[in-house]
Every structure is written in C-alpha cells, then in structure tokens.
Design an enzyme around this catalytic site. Structure first.
Site, PDB file in Angstrom:
ATOM      1  N   LYS A 130      95.636  83.597  51.283  1.00 56.99           N
ATOM      2  CA  LYS A 130      95.670  83.386  49.832  1.00 56.99           C
ATOM      3  C   LYS A 130      96.138  81.959  49.514  1.00 56.99           C
ATOM      4  O   LYS A 130      95.481  81.231  48.762  1.00 56.99           O
ATOM      5  CB  LYS A 130      96.611  84.401  49.176  1.00 56.99           C
ATOM      6  CG  LYS A 130      96.630  84.312  47.673  1.00 56.99           C
ATOM      7  CD  LYS A 130      97.746  85.105  47.059  1.00 56.99           C
ATOM      8  CE  LYS A 130      99.029  84.307  47.106  1.00 56.99           C
ATOM      9  NZ  LYS A 130     100.122  84.819  46.297  1.00 56.99           N
ATOM     10  N   ASP A 149      94.283  87.038  45.150  1.00 54.46           N
ATOM     11  CA  ASP A 149      95.645  87.548  45.006  1.00 54.46           C
ATOM     12  C   ASP A 149      95.548  88.963  44.440  1.00 54.46           C
ATOM     13  O   ASP A 149      94.465  89.540  44.365  1.00 54.46           O
ATOM     14  CB  ASP A 149      96.481  86.627  44.102  1.00 54.46           C
ATOM     15  CG  ASP A 149      96.099  86.785  42.649  1.00 54.46           C
ATOM     16  OD1 ASP A 149      94.995  87.330  42.361  1.00 54.46           O
ATOM     17  OD2 ASP A 149      96.889  86.411  41.776  1.00 54.46           O
TER      18      ASP A 149
END
Ligand code: SF4
Length: 227
Positions: A130, A149
């Site tokens: 991420k 996310d």
C-alpha cells in the site's frame, strides 16, 4: 467473477471526479501536492498515516518535517525524539523506529534518495505494498500502480468491481478489471468518497452520486445523508 462493464467504471469514475471536487483531500495526497510530490515526505507521511486520523497525521508530519526535512537530518534524530514529535499517531513508538531505520537505509543504500521501484521500496521497514504503491503514484507519478487501502478495498467490493477478502487480492483484481487509465486516480477518488460518503459503517447511499451504478454488495444498513 466477470469484469464490470468498462462503461460502468467510466461512468462511476467520471461521476466521482466531479463529486469529490471541494471535499477535503486525503492527507498524503495533500502533502504530495503541497510538497511538489516530494517522494521522501510522501513516504514518511504514509508511514505515519496507517490507522491514524488524517488530522493527527497532518499535525505529526508537520512537526517532524519542520524538525528534520531530509532523510539525513531525520536519521540523526534519536528514536525517542521522533516518537515525541509524531505522538499521538497510533503505534508511534514502532513507527518512530521504522522512520529512523528507513532513513538510515535511504542514506546508506540509496544515497539519501527514495528508491523508485516496488522491489526496493519493500526493503524498507514498515513499507508494504500500500505504502509503496502510493509513493510510486504520488512521488514518482507512476501510471502503472494502484494503491489499495481499506477504503479502496471496501468500496471496490460494494461496487461489485471485485469480490475479494483482502486488500492484496483487491489490488490484483483491480489490475485485471479496471481500465489502466483509472489506476492512479482510484486511491484519491475512493478514499475521499470513503471518508465522506461510503463510510465503513452506515454508508450514505441516499446521498451518493454513484448510487445509480452501485449494487451495494454487502451493505445492510445505511446512514443519514450529509447535512
Ligand atoms: S451507493 Fe452506498 S455502497 Fe454504493 S458507493 Fe454509494 S454509499 Fe457506497
């Protein structure tokens, strides 16, 4: 699962582009914009932002960058001082250790620069896909990455674009299902929408600009419209 029709994806992304105009941007996007896409500040702010409210991340990042704007100066700070500067971000002691070690590695292995590949970024402590994807998108203007996310994972599933259990699976499914032109924008659009409308619980479906193309997969209770 079958791919969502690309005209639906197109419609949703265009509607979101209009709908998020004027809404507060996610903090890391804001830092990237204000700091002219400085990859170092994007990297550190993203490390601090995990499981932390945007306002807390913004204040903590501001204090830390004011004290140490470069990797060399940040590496010279004691962990205890970094922790004090970033408090009260969640897991501030662990994050302080990661920040210090990340800066040390940047200085010893990458001549003080943030590396620009996924493989190299993943060698830094506390950096997962991420964070690495967001650094590549915001710090290096990559058009080939999607940052997933919790908001992107949740909304992609509610929209029926993917059917996945984990963000890592969602990232791969989105590469397969979403036209590449939208990849770099997905995080900004869906995180902003997730913070304001398509919230984790009680999404505001009655006040949602993309409701016409959303099957609301898994949504059981909705919230009140924005006031
Ligand atoms: S209609 Fe509801 S579930 Fe679908 S994107 Fe909008 S708020 Fe989220």
């Amino acid at each position: 699962m079958t791919k969502p029709p690309s005209r639906d994806v197109e419609w949703v992304m265009r509607a979101l582009a209009r709908a998020i105009t004027g809404l507060e941007m996610p903090i890391v996007e804001k830092i990237a914009e204000e700091q002219r896409e400085d990859a170092f500040q994007v990297l550190i702010a993203t490390l601090l932002s995990a499981r932390t409210q945007d306002a807390t991340t913004a204040a903590a990042s501001g204090r830390l960058f004011a004290r140490a704007p470069t990797s060399r100066r940040m590496a010279a700070l004691p962990v205890r001082e970094i922790a004090a500067l970033i408090y009260p971000v969640s897991f501030y002691k662990t994050k302080a250790t990661h920040v210090k070690e990340t800066c040390r590695i940047l200085n010893t292995d990458f001549r003080g620069r943030v590396p620009g590949t996924m493989e190299e970024l993943l060698t830094l402590p506390g950096v997962g896909r991420k964070t690495a994807n967001l650094v590549l998108i915001l710090g290096f203007r990559s058009l080939r990455n999607i940052c997933v996310d919790t908001h992107v994972h949740r909304i992609s599933n509610r929209l029926g674009w993917v059917r996945t259990k984990l963000p890592e699976q969602t990232e791969q499914a989105l590469y397969a299902n979403i036209p590449a032109r939208w990849w770099p924008a997905l995080n900004l659009y869906l995180v902003t929408w997730g913070q304001h409308v398509c919230r984790p619980t009680h999404p505001r479906c009655g006040d949602c600009d993309i409701a016409a193309r959303c099957p609301r997969v898994g949504v059981t209770t909705v919230g009140k419209p924005r006031t």
